[in-house]
Scaffold this active site. Structure first.
Site, PDB file in Angstrom:
ATOM      1  N   SER A  17       0.816  -1.215   0.000  1.00 20.64           N
ATOM      2  CA  SER A  17       0.000   0.000   0.000  1.00 20.64           C
ATOM      3  C   SER A  17       0.853   1.269   0.000  1.00 20.64           C
ATOM      4  CB  SER A  17      -0.911   0.005   1.226  1.00 20.64           C
ATOM      5  OG  SER A  17      -1.651   1.213   1.280  1.00 20.64           O
ATOM      6  N   SER A  19      -0.829   4.099   0.615  1.00 24.66           N
ATOM      7  CA  SER A  19      -1.684   5.015   1.367  1.00 24.66           C
ATOM      8  C   SER A  19      -0.917   5.804   2.428  1.00 24.66           C
ATOM      9  CB  SER A  19      -2.849   4.259   2.016  1.00 24.66           C
ATOM     10  OG  SER A  19      -3.764   3.827   1.031  1.00 24.66           O
ATOM     11  N   LYS A  69     -13.833  -4.711   3.676  1.00 18.97           N
ATOM     12  CA  LYS A  69     -14.784  -3.600   3.538  1.00 18.97           C
ATOM     13  C   LYS A  69     -16.176  -3.936   4.069  1.00 18.97           C
ATOM     14  CE  LYS A  69     -12.314  -1.289  -0.172  1.00 18.97           C
ATOM     15  NZ  LYS A  69     -12.383  -0.676  -1.516  1.00 18.97           N
ATOM     16  N   ASP A 106     -15.349   5.117  -2.412  1.00 12.45           N
ATOM     17  CA  ASP A 106     -14.727   4.466  -3.572  1.00 12.45           C
ATOM     18  C   ASP A 106     -15.344   4.912  -4.894  1.00 12.45           C
ATOM     19  OD1 ASP A 106     -12.693   2.921  -2.438  1.00 12.45           O
ATOM     20  OD2 ASP A 106     -14.029   1.248  -2.003  1.00 12.45           O
ATOM     21  N   GLY A 131     -17.043  -8.024 -11.619  1.00 12.08           N
ATOM     22  CA  GLY A 131     -16.941  -8.160 -10.174  1.00 12.08           C
ATOM     23  C   GLY A 131     -18.171  -7.601  -9.489  1.00 12.08           C
ATOM     24  N   ALA A 135     -15.768  -3.223  -3.485  1.00 11.52           N
ATOM     25  CA  ALA A 135     -15.493  -2.035  -4.300  1.00 11.52           C
ATOM     26  C   ALA A 135     -16.494  -1.910  -5.437  1.00 11.52           C
ATOM     27  CB  ALA A 135     -14.072  -2.086  -4.834  1.00 11.52           C
ATOM     28  N   TYR A 222      -3.988  -0.946  -8.808  1.00  8.13           N
ATOM     29  CA  TYR A 222      -2.909  -0.113  -9.366  1.00  8.13           C
ATOM     30  C   TYR A 222      -1.603  -0.883  -9.270  1.00  8.13           C
ATOM     31  CZ  TYR A 222      -1.848   0.874  -4.443  1.00  8.13           C
ATOM     32  OH  TYR A 222      -1.527   0.756  -3.115  1.00  8.13           O
ATOM     33  N   GLY A 244      -6.111   2.209 -11.190  1.00  9.71           N
ATOM     34  CA  GLY A 244      -6.869   2.902 -10.162  1.00  9.71           C
ATOM     35  C   GLY A 244      -6.044   3.778  -9.248  1.00  9.71           C
ATOM     36  N   GLN A 251      -9.789   8.940  -3.208  1.00 13.07           N
ATOM     37  CA  GLN A 251     -10.500   8.486  -2.006  1.00 13.07           C
ATOM     38  C   GLN A 251      -9.690   8.797  -0.749  1.00 13.07           C
ATOM     39  OE1 GLN A 251      -9.860   5.754   0.199  1.00 13.07           O
ATOM     40  NE2 GLN A 251      -7.956   5.157  -0.776  1.00 13.07           N
TER      41      GLN A 251
END
Length: 278
Positions: A17, A19, A69, A106, A131, A135, A222, A244, A251
């Protein structure tokens, strides 16, 4: 000396990640000191890990990624309309009263990346969503809101796709097809990959006939996880193929604004990550 505010991203796996890097870059824009880290929690340990973070460590906010999630949504005390609609959450916030609020940003983040950053007008598009997981649920609603003409949802477990289409409740616009029928369902000018195949290292083996001549293909993942789908999109003749990363940055900005009350400038952070990952 006061301690930095505590934030985290929870996932499994999570080592990849970016993030933490994104949130530190946002914090630097405002001179905010924060501690933001990645926490790997297996599914059976997630609830305890969240409880420890928010109650023992006095965490202020958390981002949540796969596969947590739905669990994040379930454990929250309060839920925003977007989270309730999707049935999943990608952001948890500890309120002043100690309760946890669930958000889902998202879908809005993906649409903003496509429309504002990449200049795509989604109105009138025939979209294919691959999918029907956490998400995908958020993305489906936002694509409908953004004005796609039709949304065809295909998932390996058809029950999940049917449940999502039923929840949207617009049978003329949102419909489902079977995965094994992909070769015969025609072409689409927007194809969104919301499966976890790339993250798990699996190939989708999609028919090239899905991509219309001027199609835009978008992977919610990504980096390495998006390579396979984007390579397929280019061979299929798609006009544009995006991962993404922009959605991730957008987000993150939504979460940052929720937690700090200030909206960061996303473009320099996005451009820096693009260079880093090139």
């Amino acid at each position: 000396m006061s301690h930095p505010l505590q934030f985290a991203v929870f996932g499994h796996p999570i080592a990849h990640s970016v993030s933490p890097q994104i949130h530190q870059a946002f914090a630097q824009q405002f001179g905010i000191a924060l501690d933001y880290r990645a926490i790997d929690a297996a599914p059976d340990a997630f609830v305890d890990a969240i409880g420890h973070f928010f109650h023992e460590e006095q965490g202020r906010g958390a981002n949540v990624t796969m596969p947590h999630k739905a669990a994040a949504f379930a454990l929250a005390d309060e839920r925003t309309p977007a989270a309730a609609r999707a049935g999943t959450a990608n952001v948890l916030t500890r309120l002043p009263n100690g309760r946890l609020s669930a958000h889902n940003t998202d879908g809005a983040a993906m649409v903003r990346d496509l429309t504002d950053r990449h200049g795509l007008d989604l109105r009138g598009h025939d979209a294919l969503l691959l999918g029907a997981g956490g998400a995908a649920c958020a993305v489906a609603w936002s694509l409908i809101d953004a004005g796609v003409q039709t949304l065809t949802i295909v998932n390996r477990s058809p029950e999940s796709a049917d449940a999502l289409a039923d929840a949207i409740g617009e049978p003329a616009r949102a419909r489902t097809r079977y995965w094994e029928d992909l070769a015969g369902i025609g072409s689409f000018d927007l194809i969104v990959n919301a499966t976890s195949a790339g993250t798990l290292g699996h190939a989708l083996n999609l028919p090239f006939s899905l991509a219309a001549s001027r199609a835009t293909c978008y992977d919610l993942g990504y980096g390495k996880s998006a390579f396979g789908f984007l390579a397929w999109a280019r061979v299929a003749g798609a006009r544009y193929a995006y991962d993404g990363l922009g959605m991730l940055v957008e987000q993150a900005a939504d979460a940052f604004e929720l937690w700090h009350g200030r909206r960061p400038d996303t473009e320099p952070v996005y451009q820096s990550l693009c260079v880093q990952m090139a």
